[in-house]
Structures are given as C-alpha cells and as structure tokens.
Design a protein around this motif. Structure first.
Motif, short mmCIF file in Angstrom:
data_model
loop_
_atom_site.label_atom_id
_atom_site.label_comp_id
_atom_site.label_asym_id
_atom_site.label_seq_id
_atom_site.Cartn_x
_atom_site.Cartn_y
_atom_site.Cartn_z
N ALA A 173 0.81 -1.22 0.00
CA ALA A 173 0.00 0.00 0.00
C ALA A 173 0.84 1.27 0.00
O ALA A 173 0.30 2.37 -0.17
N ALA A 174 2.16 1.15 0.17
CA ALA A 174 3.02 2.33 0.30
C ALA A 174 2.90 3.25 -0.91
O ALA A 174 2.81 4.48 -0.77
N LYS A 175 2.89 2.67 -2.12
CA LYS A 175 2.81 3.49 -3.33
C LYS A 175 1.51 4.29 -3.35
O LYS A 175 1.49 5.47 -3.72
N GLU A 176 0.42 3.64 -2.98
CA GLU A 176 -0.88 4.32 -2.96
C GLU A 176 -0.87 5.49 -1.98
O GLU A 176 -1.36 6.59 -2.29
N TYR A 177 -0.28 5.28 -0.81
CA TYR A 177 -0.25 6.34 0.21
C TYR A 177 0.62 7.51 -0.26
O TYR A 177 0.25 8.67 -0.05
N VAL A 178 1.77 7.21 -0.86
CA VAL A 178 2.64 8.28 -1.34
C VAL A 178 2.01 8.99 -2.54
O VAL A 178 2.04 10.23 -2.63
N ASN A 179 1.44 8.23 -3.44
CA ASN A 179 0.82 8.84 -4.62
C ASN A 179 -0.30 9.80 -4.25
O ASN A 179 -0.53 10.81 -4.93
N ALA A 180 -1.01 9.49 -3.17
CA ALA A 180 -2.08 10.39 -2.72
C ALA A 180 -1.50 11.75 -2.35
O ALA A 180 -2.09 12.80 -2.66
N GLU A 181 -0.34 11.74 -1.71
CA GLU A 181 0.28 13.01 -1.34
C GLU A 181 0.90 13.71 -2.55
O GLU A 181 0.87 14.95 -2.65
N LEU A 182 1.45 12.93 -3.47
CA LEU A 182 1.97 13.53 -4.71
C LEU A 182 0.85 14.18 -5.50
O LEU A 182 1.02 15.28 -6.06
N ASP A 183 -0.30 13.52 -5.54
CA ASP A 183 -1.45 14.09 -6.24
C ASP A 183 -1.90 15.41 -5.60
O ASP A 183 -2.22 16.39 -6.30
N ASP A 184 -1.90 15.42 -4.26
CA ASP A 184 -2.31 16.65 -3.58
C ASP A 184 -1.27 17.75 -3.75
O ASP A 184 -1.63 18.94 -3.81
N TRP A 185 -0.02 17.38 -3.83
CA TRP A 185 1.04 18.37 -4.09
C TRP A 185 0.83 19.00 -5.48
O TRP A 185 0.92 20.21 -5.65
N ALA A 186 0.55 18.11 -6.45
CA ALA A 186 0.30 18.61 -7.81
C ALA A 186 -0.93 19.51 -7.85
O ALA A 186 -0.94 20.53 -8.56
N ARG A 187 -1.93 19.15 -7.11
CA ARG A 187 -3.20 19.90 -7.14
C ARG A 187 -3.12 21.21 -6.37
O ARG A 187 -3.62 22.24 -6.83
N TRP A 188 -2.47 21.17 -5.20
CA TRP A 188 -2.56 22.30 -4.29
C TRP A 188 -1.27 23.12 -4.19
O TRP A 188 -1.32 24.28 -3.75
#
Length: 427
Positions: free
Chosen positions: A50-65
């Motif tokens: 699940a590590a990739k999913e958890y990190v990708n969620a933060e990367l997505d929010d970084w890209a968005r916000w």
C-alpha cells in the motif's frame, strides 16, 4: 507444543495462522529470478504494497494544491505527523501526548540528551551495555565530551561475564547501585542489536530512579518487535527508528517518547524549532520559543510528508493487528526457527554454529543470533547465494529475524532445508 521439521507441519501451522494473510500485504524480494527467504526485518522491513498508494495520494495533492496542500490536502501536511501518533503510542505503550514521529533515531537521541543528560561534577556517569550499536556508543562518547568529561571516566559499560554471551541482569543492577551517587543516566538498547537480548526495562528504570538517575532507551530493535509499556514502566525517554520492524523504508523518519511528567514541564531544557513551538501561534513568526506540551515540544522542523506516508501504510497494519497477536505469533515462529536450526545443526558435530540469543521467550524478540565457530564469513555469503537474506555482524554473528507480519512457518522450514544442504557441502 511439539514441533516437527517437516513441510506438512509447517504448512499446517500456516493454515492455522490468523495473521497469514498479512504476508500478502508486503512485497517479497525476487533475486536471480527466485523469491528469497527474507529474515532481515530487524535491519530493513519489507515494503508494504500500500506504500505506493499512500505516497501517490500526497503527490497528487502536491500537484493539485502546491503549498496550499499544507492546509487543503486530503491529509493536511501541517498536521500530518499527528496521523501517525495513535499507532505509534499503541506500539510502545504510551499516551498519545507522549509520542511523536520526527527526525531520525540518533538525531532524536542527541536532542533528548539535551534535556535528560544534565551532568554535574557529582553526577555525570552513564551506565550502558557493552557492545551497543555503534551509533549509540558514538552518541555517549560525544555527549560526555561535550560536557567536559572523559568517556573512560563517565561511561560505565556492563559486559557479559567471561565465557558468556549475555549480560546478567544482576550485574546491571549491581553497577547501578555501585555508581548510584555519581549516576546521571541509565541508557540501554531495549533489545541488544547483536545478541537479541531483551532487557527488563521496567526493572532498569526502577533501579535508576531509586538512585536518583534518569532512564532512557534506544528501541530500534524493540519497537514493533516486543510488547512495550513505556508509560506504566515510568521510562523517562526513548527513541526508535521506523525502518526495521515497522517497515517504514530505508532511513525514514524516527520517533520519540517523553513521559508526560517531563512533557508537561515546558521549562525543561531543550533545543527549539518552530514545529515544537505553540502550534496555535506557530505562524505568527514570534521571536520567543514557547514549547508545546508533550513530546511534540521536542520537534524542530515540519513533517517529511512523503516518508511519513510510507510509514503510515505500515502503521495502519500494526493498528489493525495489534501487538498482542503479533507477539503471540512471534514467540511461536521464533521457537520453531530455533527448533529447526538445532535439528539441522546437531547432525554436523564437526561444525559449530551456536545460538547466542536467550532461550526464554520473555528475554528475546523475533531474532536469533548465530555465532560462527570455526567457520568464516564465507559461510554467510554462501547462505546469501542460496537465497537466504539474513545479515552479518562482525566479527562472527549471523542474525535471523522471523518477522511475524510477513514470515511464515514454511519460510522457516525451507531455511532449514537450505541450511542442511549448505552444511553437507561445507564438510
């Protein structure tokens, strides 16, 4: 329980293991096209899927916000470390106010020593175990030198008796009593990295307090491995890394424990940083440091969110399982490894491989340290080539850690088969 060194027995135990499904929540290394037998959770835990999913969620929010992710991300970064607190507190037996994830292990210990090693000309000595992990020994050496003392005068090391591998508890207690009037600190690794010996932290804490000293622990090999109850044991402070049994990824963020009686004392000396400052006033950019109450008051910098996201993917598993179930499997799995190992080795009287970890389950975690006698490091290298990932500690010890979250009884059986084959060819 009566063990059997057979594949049928091992598979039967796995079929009855209530934690067996968690094995599939981790990636298992494949080297040279073959899935290895991984017994190195005491050095670097496996990656949660699940590590990739958890990190990708933060990367997505970084890209968005962008920077606004500190306040508007799904898990706002300004308070991200707080997500890790409940599971961390559960793992070490603490109140949530007593725990925070921050920095890295030795950095955290140095910061804690600012508060808890306050030597005087009368009280300046530190009692520790001999053969500490080198980073801890360097910590002690440089800390006492920083305060103007000589390591040979200030550091009292308790070693195993001649001809023995383990430190006797009575020898530690005797040293505390002997140096009591001069003792500032009792500092041990909760589990010794080399032998796997688990120390009675409550007893050491009580003994330290009886002579007016502080008790602190490095829990690198204990957190996530053995049950801990730091609050009730009255431990003053502790720190641990998260990349061993806690599967947080190489070199990831560490964590600290500060007992609430100290955490509530905002006058206690410490080094300051803006993340340890009163969080209600943190962004007012004031000049005077006002530490938060609790362990959070020892923070320096804002959270390394990507690393913490990886750690969160593992801590969520720990929180779901709980230390009681992990410990129950750990005791059984380690005992099975010990049984299989001894069954194999006793057939080869001309080769001496000796387990130096305590036999009693209450005196060890899920690590067995094997001393090579009459065999050099090339045997360990051959074991690695055969697909067993353990680790070697100079001068002559192989460490094996059957980790309950992702190791199986069949892993242990297959290790025994590999070991037997190697010993046959080694002759």
């Amino acid at each position: 329980m009566i063990f059997e060194n057979t594949l049928t027995f091992a598979q039967q135990q796995d079929s009855q293991d209530i934690l067996a499904d968690y094995r599939q929540k981790f990636y298992h290394p494949v080297i040279k096209g073959k899935e290895v037998l991984y017994f190195t959770g005491n050095s670097l835990g496996l990656q949660p899927k699940a590590a990739k999913e958890y990190v990708n969620a933060e990367l997505d929010d970084w890209a968005r916000w962008g920077v606004e992710g500190h306040f508007h991300a799904t898990n706002p970064w300004v308070s991200y470390h707080e997500i890790l607190t409940p599971a961390s507190a559960m793992i070490v037996g603490a109140k949530e106010s007593e725990v925070v994830c921050m920095n890295s292990l030795t950095t955290n210990l140095h910061l804690l020593f600012v508060s808890f090693y306050r030597p005087t000309q009368q009280r300046f000595k530190i009692i520790s175990e001999a053969k500490m992990f080198p980073s801890d020994r360097y910590l002690l050496e440089t800390q006492v030198q920083h305060h103007g003392f000589k390591p040979e005068d200030a550091i009292i090391e308790v070693a195993p008796r001649k001809g023995e591998h383990l430190i006797r508890e009575e020898d530690i207690l005797a040293a505390i009593t002997e140096h009591g009037d001069e003792l500032a600190l009792v500092f041990f690794g909760g589990v010794n990295y080399f032998t796997g010996q688990l120390f009675d932290m409550k007893k050491l804490t009580d003994a330290a307090h009886q002579v007016g000293a502080i008790a602190g622990f490095d829990l690198a090999h204990a957190a996530g491995n053995v049950p801990l109850n730091l609050h009730d044991w009255n431990v003053d402070f502790a720190a641990w890394c998260t990349y061993k049994y806690l599967n947080g990824s190489a070199g990831n963020v560490g964590a600290i424990f500060v007992h609430e009686r100290h955490g509530e004392n905002t006058e206690l000396q410490r080094f300051g940083g803006w993340w340890g400052h009163n969080k209600e006033r943190r962004f007012l950019m004031e000049n005077h440091f006002e530490p938060m109450k609790g362990a959070e008051g020892w923070q320096l910098s804002n959270a390394p969110v990507m690393g913490m996201a990886i750690l969160r993917s593992s801590l969520d598993i720990f929180q779901a399982v709980g230390m009681e179930k992990l410990r129950a499997k750990s005791i059984k799995l380690t005992a099975y490894l010990e049984f299989v190992f001894n069954q194999v080795v006793e057939k080869f009287s001309d080769i001496n491989l000796e387990i130096i970890t305590p036999e009693a389950p209450e005196e060890r975690g899920c690590q067995l340290s094997v001393k090579l006698v009459g065999i050099d490091k090339s045997f360990f290298q051959a074991l690695t080539e055969a697909g067993v990932i353990a680790d070697f500690r100079e001068p002559d010890v192989i460490r094996l850690a059957p980790t309950p979250l992702y190791n199986s009884f069949e892993d242990v059986y297959r290790f025994g088969q590999t070991l037997s084959h190697l010993l046959e060819t080694w002759k």
